[in-house]
Every structure is written in C-alpha cells, then in structure tokens.
Design a protein around this motif. Structure first.
Motif, PDB file in Angstrom:
ATOM      1  N   LYS A  55      57.371  53.117  45.083  1.00 34.60           N
ATOM      2  CA  LYS A  55      56.132  53.844  44.805  1.00 34.60           C
ATOM      3  C   LYS A  55      54.905  52.933  44.807  1.00 34.60           C
ATOM      4  N   VAL A  56      55.092  51.675  44.461  1.00 35.19           N
ATOM      5  CA  VAL A  56      53.991  50.720  44.389  1.00 35.19           C
ATOM      6  C   VAL A  56      54.232  49.637  45.427  1.00 35.19           C
ATOM      7  N   PHE A  57      53.298  49.519  46.370  1.00 33.01           N
ATOM      8  CA  PHE A  57      53.515  48.627  47.499  1.00 33.01           C
ATOM      9  C   PHE A  57      52.586  47.418  47.469  1.00 33.01           C
ATOM     10  N   GLY A  58      53.034  46.360  48.111  1.00 31.98           N
ATOM     11  CA  GLY A  58      52.240  45.158  48.249  1.00 31.98           C
ATOM     12  C   GLY A  58      52.991  44.168  49.114  1.00 31.98           C
ATOM     13  N   CYS A  59      52.269  43.384  49.896  1.00 35.28           N
ATOM     14  CA  CYS A  59      52.961  42.453  50.791  1.00 35.28           C
ATOM     15  C   CYS A  59      52.245  41.119  50.955  1.00 35.28           C
ATOM     16  N   ASP A  60      51.057  40.967  50.352  1.00 35.64           N
ATOM     17  CA  ASP A  60      50.354  39.702  50.572  1.00 35.64           C
ATOM     18  C   ASP A  60      50.448  38.790  49.343  1.00 35.64           C
ATOM     19  N   PRO A  61      50.107  37.518  49.505  1.00 33.28           N
ATOM     20  CA  PRO A  61      50.289  36.536  48.427  1.00 33.28           C
ATOM     21  C   PRO A  61      49.065  36.350  47.532  1.00 33.28           C
ATOM     22  N   TYR A  62      48.296  37.407  47.340  1.00 30.75           N
ATOM     23  CA  TYR A  62      47.055  37.279  46.581  1.00 30.75           C
ATOM     24  C   TYR A  62      46.887  38.406  45.566  1.00 30.75           C
ATOM     25  N   VAL A  63      45.964  38.177  44.630  1.00 32.27           N
ATOM     26  CA  VAL A  63      45.488  39.220  43.726  1.00 32.27           C
ATOM     27  C   VAL A  63      43.991  39.348  43.974  1.00 32.27           C
ATOM     28  N   TYR A  64      43.502  40.578  44.058  1.00 31.92           N
ATOM     29  CA  TYR A  64      42.111  40.827  44.428  1.00 31.92           C
ATOM     30  C   TYR A  64      41.304  41.367  43.243  1.00 31.92           C
ATOM     31  N   PHE A  65      40.091  40.857  43.121  1.00 28.52           N
ATOM     32  CA  PHE A  65      39.164  41.324  42.096  1.00 28.52           C
ATOM     33  C   PHE A  65      37.832  41.706  42.742  1.00 28.52           C
ATOM     34  N   ALA A  66      37.184  42.695  42.164  1.00 29.10           N
ATOM     35  CA  ALA A  66      35.876  43.127  42.654  1.00 29.10           C
ATOM     36  C   ALA A  66      34.788  42.678  41.688  1.00 29.10           C
ATOM     37  N   LEU A  67      33.583  42.477  42.239  1.00 28.03           N
ATOM     38  CA  LEU A  67      32.404  42.153  41.445  1.00 28.03           C
ATOM     39  C   LEU A  67      31.325  43.199  41.708  1.00 28.03           C
ATOM     40  N   THR A  68      30.442  43.400  40.741  1.00 26.38           N
ATOM     41  CA  THR A  68      29.282  44.238  41.002  1.00 26.38           C
ATOM     42  C   THR A  68      28.375  43.502  41.988  1.00 26.38           C
ATOM     43  N   VAL A  69      27.600  44.227  42.767  1.00 24.20           N
ATOM     44  CA  VAL A  69      26.761  43.585  43.784  1.00 24.20           C
ATOM     45  C   VAL A  69      25.661  42.726  43.167  1.00 24.20           C
ATOM     46  N   ASP A  70      25.326  42.988  41.900  1.00 22.83           N
ATOM     47  CA  ASP A  70      24.306  42.188  41.218  1.00 22.83           C
ATOM     48  C   ASP A  70      24.934  41.218  40.214  1.00 22.83           C
ATOM     49  N   ASN A  71      26.177  40.840  40.473  1.00 22.78           N
ATOM     50  CA  ASN A  71      26.923  40.002  39.534  1.00 22.78           C
ATOM     51  C   ASN A  71      26.212  38.680  39.256  1.00 22.78           C
ATOM     52  N   MET A  72      26.529  38.111  38.077  1.00 21.70           N
ATOM     53  CA  MET A  72      25.920  36.859  37.637  1.00 21.70           C
ATOM     54  C   MET A  72      26.929  35.712  37.650  1.00 21.70           C
ATOM     55  N   LEU A  73      27.970  35.834  38.435  1.00 30.62           N
ATOM     56  CA  LEU A  73      28.999  34.799  38.543  1.00 30.62           C
ATOM     57  C   LEU A  73      28.652  33.837  39.678  1.00 30.62           C
ATOM     58  N   ASP A  84      31.371  47.149  53.159  1.00 30.93           N
ATOM     59  CA  ASP A  84      31.430  47.900  51.908  1.00 30.93           C
ATOM     60  C   ASP A  84      31.572  46.960  50.730  1.00 30.93           C
ATOM     61  N   SER A  85      31.026  47.364  49.598  1.00 32.41           N
ATOM     62  CA  SER A  85      31.172  46.615  48.364  1.00 32.41           C
ATOM     63  C   SER A  85      32.556  46.871  47.780  1.00 32.41           C
ATOM     64  N   ALA A  86      33.241  45.802  47.378  1.00 33.99           N
ATOM     65  CA  ALA A  86      34.567  45.949  46.782  1.00 33.99           C
ATOM     66  C   ALA A  86      34.495  46.804  45.521  1.00 33.99           C
ATOM     67  N   PHE A  87      33.411  46.653  44.752  1.00 31.41           N
ATOM     68  CA  PHE A  87      33.268  47.432  43.527  1.00 31.41           C
ATOM     69  C   PHE A  87      33.117  48.916  43.852  1.00 31.41           C
ATOM     70  N   MET A  88      32.250  49.221  44.803  1.00 30.77           N
ATOM     71  CA  MET A  88      32.042  50.621  45.176  1.00 30.77           C
ATOM     72  C   MET A  88      33.302  51.227  45.787  1.00 30.77           C
ATOM     73  N   TYR A  89      34.011  50.436  46.560  1.00 32.84           N
ATOM     74  CA  TYR A  89      35.175  50.940  47.293  1.00 32.84           C
ATOM     75  C   TYR A  89      36.392  51.137  46.400  1.00 32.84           C
ATOM     76  N   HIS A  90      36.610  50.211  45.468  1.00 35.28           N
ATOM     77  CA  HIS A  90      37.840  50.228  44.679  1.00 35.28           C
ATOM     78  C   HIS A  90      37.656  50.584  43.198  1.00 35.28           C
ATOM     79  N   SER A 114      36.708  39.232  55.534  1.00 31.55           N
ATOM     80  CA  SER A 114      37.007  40.611  55.140  1.00 31.55           C
ATOM     81  C   SER A 114      35.831  41.513  55.459  1.00 31.55           C
ATOM     82  N   TRP A 115      36.105  42.800  55.645  1.00 38.57           N
ATOM     83  CA  TRP A 115      35.045  43.776  55.839  1.00 38.57           C
ATOM     84  C   TRP A 115      34.484  44.239  54.497  1.00 38.57           C
ATOM     85  N   ILE A 116      35.119  43.790  53.385  1.00 36.00           N
ATOM     86  CA  ILE A 116      34.639  44.125  52.046  1.00 36.00           C
ATOM     87  C   ILE A 116      33.911  42.924  51.458  1.00 36.00           C
TER      88      ILE A 116
END
Length: 243
Positions: A55-73, A84-90, A114-116
């Motif tokens: 039921k839960v799929f995955g195949c790559d060796p990474y973990v993904y995180f999104a940031l807001t487009v105005d992030n302070m990091l 597309d923005s990762a935050f808006m998309y996910h 990436s396209w994100i």
C-alpha cells in the motif's frame, strides 16, 4: 493564540494510504508513529509492517522535505528554480510533519535536478523524535480573517491589475460566507473544525508525541483559545466583513 513562523520549518507530508477512505489519513499517521521514522523509499519494504507493504510505495534512497517559498533557511540547501513549489504541490492540502533546522545540521543534503523548487533532499531516514509540530491544512478563523484583510488591502495588486479586483472579490465573498456561518453559530463551527484535530491529537498522545498542531498561517490550534477569540472579537469581525 500562539503562532509559529512557518518560514523556519521543513515539511514532510502525511498522505492517506487510500484517498477513498476518511480513516486512511489516521491510519497513515499511526503507521509513521508506530515505526518512529520517515524512511527512505528503499527501506520501506523491510521497515514497515507486512500488511502495508503493498500500500505504501517507495524506491529511492532519499527523504524529501518541502519549504515555504519565503523560507528563512540557508539558501544553499535547496533550489528556488522549478515549475512548482514543493510546499504548494505536496504540503498545502495535506497533514504534514514539521521539523526545524536541526535536520539540515545533522543529516547530509544532496542537490538533485528537479521540476519542483524549494525541496530539500536528505540521504538518511529521519527519526520522528525530531518532529516539532504538525501542519494542519484547513484554515481556522484567524487564517480566514488574515486572508480577508490581505485580499482587501493589497493596494498594489488592485491598482496595477484591475482584473484582480474581481478575483479578490470572489475569494472574499467565499471567506465572508464562511465567517458569517462562524459568527452565526460559533459552537457548530468549532465542533466541526476540531473534530478531526482532536482525533489527530488522540493519536499523537497515544504514541507520546506532545507536539502542537498548527493552522496554515502557523496558529497553534486550541479550541478554547479560538472560542475565546471569537467571543472577544465578535463585533470587530462582524464590522470587518460588512465593509
């Protein structure tokens, strides 16, 4: 109400296992909490309970995180360029774990084409002991009021592009309808809004996660505090939406 600054956090979505079933979101949240990790895709097959492996799929060796487009990091941890923005998309329409910058200090980051945009890629599975809060995608009363004021007072947009007056006007009419329903029957609104929030809190508490749940503007969700806000500001909100 207390408020977190969303610009300082990294987000990982909690998507339902089966979108056709309402309880599937809770099931997915519990699965994360049971295992205690956000696993890399390649580890899912051996790390999650057997009944979920198809039921839960995955195949790559990474973990993904999104940031807001105005992030302070730090700007070097992600690319601002993409379709597309990762935050808006996910994140915007999903429940999500929130982490602070400890993540980028502790784990290796890899930059992938990436396209994100505004997406941070970590090369390790991440323990949920590091989670700081939970993002809840449905706007609360304070979110709605802030958005209404922004749409009303964005003078630059209204001046430079007159067609946006109609766009903002339609958005505000929908917000006004919602606010009128809230003011007409605060208890009904609050009971309906917090029903799912309280279910999520129960699940978090069952696994000893004492973390806040926050609205799309960063407000820490608290039914008593929001009730007090509505009662204390009833006249002001009523006047605002009459303008």
């Amino acid at each position: 109400m207390d408020k977190l600054d969303l610009r300082y956090y990294l987000y990982h979505a909690i998507e339902p296992i089966d979108y056709s079933k309402e309880d599937s979101l809770y099931e997915r949240l519990e699965l994360f909490l049971k295992t205690g990790y956000i696993f890399k895709g390649v580890e899912l097959a051996e790390k999650i309970p057997l009944e979920y492996r198809n039921k839960v799929f995955g195949c790559d060796p990474y973990v993904y995180f999104a940031l807001t487009v105005d992030n302070m990091l730090p700007k070097n941890i992600t690319s601002p360029y993409g379709e597309d923005s990762a935050f808006m998309y996910h994140i915007e329409s999903n429940l999500a774990f929130m982490f602070d910058d400890t993540i980028i200090k502790k784990f290796e980051i890899i930059n992938l084409p990436s396209w994100i945009c505004y997406e941070v890629v970590i090369t390790s599975s991440v323990p949920l002991t590091m989670v700081k809060a939970l993002y809840y995608p449905e706007k609360n009363i304070l979110d709605l009021i802030e958005l209404y004021k922004t749409n009303t007072n964005d003078e630059y947009m209204l001046r430079e592009a007159s067609y946006l007056k109609e766009v903002f006007g339609k958005k505000n009419e929908k917000i006004k309808e919602k606010l009128l329903l809230v003011l007409d029957n605060p208890k009904k609104y609050l009971d309906g809004y917090y029903n799912k929030v309280e279910k999520i809190k129960e699940i978090l508490n069952a696994y000893d996660y004492d973390i806040p749940i926050v609205s799309p503007s960063g407000y820490v969700l608290d039914k008593q505090e929001e009730t007090k806000y509505i009662n204390d500001n009833y006249g002001e909100v009523k006047q605002l939406i009459k303008k």
